[in-house]
Design a protein around this motif. Structure first.
Motif, mmCIF file in Angstrom:
data_model
loop_
_atom_site.group_PDB
_atom_site.id
_atom_site.type_symbol
_atom_site.label_atom_id
_atom_site.label_comp_id
_atom_site.label_asym_id
_atom_site.label_seq_id
_atom_site.Cartn_x
_atom_site.Cartn_y
_atom_site.Cartn_z
ATOM 1 N N SER A 135 25.770 42.417 36.724
ATOM 2 C CA SER A 135 26.177 43.196 37.898
ATOM 3 C C SER A 135 27.138 42.440 38.802
ATOM 4 O O SER A 135 27.839 43.054 39.611
ATOM 5 C CB SER A 135 24.946 43.581 38.718
ATOM 6 O OG SER A 135 24.068 44.375 37.967
ATOM 7 N N LEU A 136 27.165 41.123 38.703
ATOM 8 C CA LEU A 136 27.956 40.320 39.630
ATOM 9 C C LEU A 136 29.441 40.650 39.567
ATOM 10 O O LEU A 136 30.118 40.690 40.593
ATOM 11 C CB LEU A 136 27.726 38.830 39.383
ATOM 12 C CG LEU A 136 26.302 38.340 39.656
ATOM 13 C CD1 LEU A 136 26.166 36.877 39.259
ATOM 14 C CD2 LEU A 136 25.920 38.554 41.108
ATOM 15 N N ARG A 137 29.952 40.906 38.394
ATOM 16 C CA ARG A 137 31.378 41.225 38.258
ATOM 17 C C ARG A 137 31.741 42.488 39.034
ATOM 18 O O ARG A 137 32.747 42.528 39.743
ATOM 19 C CB ARG A 137 31.746 41.372 36.792
ATOM 20 C CG ARG A 137 33.207 41.662 36.587
ATOM 21 C CD ARG A 137 33.554 41.734 35.126
ATOM 22 N NE ARG A 137 34.980 41.977 34.989
ATOM 23 C CZ ARG A 137 35.602 41.990 33.855
ATOM 24 N NH1 ARG A 137 34.932 41.758 32.729
ATOM 25 N NH2 ARG A 137 36.878 42.230 33.795
ATOM 26 N N ALA A 138 30.923 43.522 38.904
ATOM 27 C CA ALA A 138 31.194 44.775 39.618
ATOM 28 C C ALA A 138 31.162 44.564 41.130
ATOM 29 O O ALA A 138 31.980 45.128 41.852
ATOM 30 C CB ALA A 138 30.184 45.839 39.210
ATOM 31 N N VAL A 139 30.230 43.751 41.601
ATOM 32 C CA VAL A 139 30.141 43.456 43.035
ATOM 33 C C VAL A 139 31.414 42.746 43.493
ATOM 34 O O VAL A 139 32.026 43.129 44.500
ATOM 35 C CB VAL A 139 28.891 42.605 43.350
ATOM 36 C CG1 VAL A 139 28.936 42.056 44.767
ATOM 37 C CG2 VAL A 139 27.625 43.425 43.123
ATOM 38 N N ARG A 140 31.834 41.720 42.760
ATOM 39 C CA ARG A 140 33.047 40.977 43.143
ATOM 40 C C ARG A 140 34.273 41.878 43.149
ATOM 41 O O ARG A 140 35.075 41.842 44.090
ATOM 42 C CB ARG A 140 33.266 39.800 42.190
ATOM 43 C CG ARG A 140 32.265 38.686 42.342
ATOM 44 C CD ARG A 140 32.661 37.444 41.540
ATOM 45 N NE ARG A 140 32.929 37.723 40.142
ATOM 46 C CZ ARG A 140 32.039 37.606 39.156
ATOM 47 N NH1 ARG A 140 30.794 37.227 39.422
ATOM 48 N NH2 ARG A 140 32.393 37.860 37.910
ATOM 49 N N GLU A 141 34.419 42.697 42.120
ATOM 50 C CA GLU A 141 35.584 43.580 42.033
ATOM 51 C C GLU A 141 35.621 44.585 43.178
ATOM 52 O O GLU A 141 36.672 44.832 43.771
ATOM 53 C CB GLU A 141 35.608 44.299 40.685
ATOM 54 C CG GLU A 141 35.941 43.379 39.532
ATOM 55 C CD GLU A 141 35.825 44.032 38.167
ATOM 56 O OE1 GLU A 141 35.339 45.191 38.076
ATOM 57 O OE2 GLU A 141 36.210 43.372 37.189
ATOM 58 N N ARG A 142 34.468 45.166 43.481
ATOM 59 C CA ARG A 142 34.410 46.160 44.571
ATOM 60 C C ARG A 142 34.737 45.517 45.913
ATOM 61 O O ARG A 142 35.503 46.066 46.715
ATOM 62 C CB ARG A 142 33.023 46.798 44.595
ATOM 63 C CG ARG A 142 32.815 47.798 45.708
ATOM 64 C CD ARG A 142 33.472 49.133 45.382
ATOM 65 N NE ARG A 142 33.384 50.045 46.496
ATOM 66 C CZ ARG A 142 32.365 50.868 46.730
ATOM 67 N NH1 ARG A 142 31.345 50.906 45.910
ATOM 68 N NH2 ARG A 142 32.377 51.656 47.778
ATOM 69 N N LEU A 143 34.172 44.327 46.162
ATOM 70 C CA LEU A 143 34.456 43.643 47.430
ATOM 71 C C LEU A 143 35.920 43.233 47.534
ATOM 72 O O LEU A 143 36.536 43.388 48.588
ATOM 73 C CB LEU A 143 33.557 42.418 47.588
ATOM 74 C CG LEU A 143 32.142 42.700 48.055
ATOM 75 C CD1 LEU A 143 31.331 41.412 48.063
ATOM 76 C CD2 LEU A 143 32.124 43.344 49.431
ATOM 77 N N ARG A 144 36.482 42.686 46.449
ATOM 78 C CA ARG A 144 37.906 42.308 46.471
ATOM 79 C C ARG A 144 38.788 43.499 46.805
ATOM 80 O O ARG A 144 39.719 43.397 47.611
ATOM 81 C CB ARG A 144 38.327 41.736 45.120
ATOM 82 C CG ARG A 144 38.018 40.298 44.943
ATOM 83 C CD ARG A 144 38.680 39.756 43.659
ATOM 84 N NE ARG A 144 37.971 38.586 43.234
ATOM 85 C CZ ARG A 144 37.178 38.500 42.175
ATOM 86 N NH1 ARG A 144 37.012 39.548 41.385
ATOM 87 N NH2 ARG A 144 36.564 37.378 41.882
ATOM 88 N N ALA A 145 38.512 44.637 46.176
ATOM 89 C CA ALA A 145 39.311 45.835 46.427
ATOM 90 C C ALA A 145 39.176 46.281 47.879
ATOM 91 O O ALA A 145 40.177 46.590 48.537
ATOM 92 C CB ALA A 145 38.885 46.956 45.476
ATOM 93 N N TRP A 146 37.948 46.298 48.389
ATOM 94 C CA TRP A 146 37.716 46.721 49.768
ATOM 95 C C TRP A 146 38.400 45.777 50.755
ATOM 96 O O TRP A 146 39.074 46.218 51.687
ATOM 97 C CB TRP A 146 36.208 46.795 50.028
ATOM 98 C CG TRP A 146 35.857 47.028 51.453
ATOM 99 C CD1 TRP A 146 36.127 48.144 52.199
ATOM 100 C CD2 TRP A 146 35.173 46.129 52.322
ATOM 101 N NE1 TRP A 146 35.641 47.983 53.479
ATOM 102 C CE2 TRP A 146 35.052 46.760 53.573
ATOM 103 C CE3 TRP A 146 34.639 44.859 52.157
ATOM 104 C CZ2 TRP A 146 34.425 46.142 54.656
ATOM 105 C CZ3 TRP A 146 34.013 44.259 53.231
ATOM 106 C CH2 TRP A 146 33.918 44.898 54.461
#
Length: 134
Positions: free
Chosen positions: A24-35
């Motif tokens: 799940s960590l990758r999805a969290v990082r990607e979402r935060l980077r985009a935001w």
């Protein structure tokens, strides 16, 4: 359990519930980077926030014992000129013997963020991270 999150001038911008597993960590990082990119947060500050949140999530995965619900809740938003992120799990804290090269998650979060609060309760643990980003 929804992590409590007080915000005064903008609504929550990111709300995620992800499985309490390393994948799940990758999805969290990607979402935060985009935001953070959409919010035009400086590259260094954004990288620091993403790394600190990743560490908080990794700790929730590694240290939560017998979670009632195998999830991590993440809530991120703005308060004034700061980014505020809450990471919550549903387990109790597992005390581990410190191994070489281990046990640096909280010190790293504290080095990267302006404020780090950890609240453990019978319902789970919530880590609140705040970083000024102007």
């Amino acid at each position: 359990m929804e992590p409590e999150h007080e915000q005064t001038d903008k609504s929550v911008s990111v709300r995620m519930r992800v499985p309490a597993e390393a994948a799940s960590l990758r999805a969290v990082r990607e979402r935060l980077r985009a935001w953070l990119g959409d919010a035009r947060v400086d590259g260094r500050a954004a990288a620091d926030v993403v790394l600190a949140v990743n560490e908080a999530c990794a700790n929730a995965i590694e240290h939560a014992v017998a979670p009632r619900e195998p999830w991590i809740d993440l809530v991120a938003g703005h308060r004034g000129r700061s980014v505020v992120v809450s990471v919550g799990d549903f387990g109790s804290w597992r005390r581990q013997r410190r191994r070489d090269g281990r046990g640096h998650g909280l010190p790293l979060m504290r080095a990267l963020m302006d404020n780090v609060d950890v609240e453990a309760s019978p319902r789970g643990t919530t880590v609140r991270l705040e970083r000024r980003v102007d």
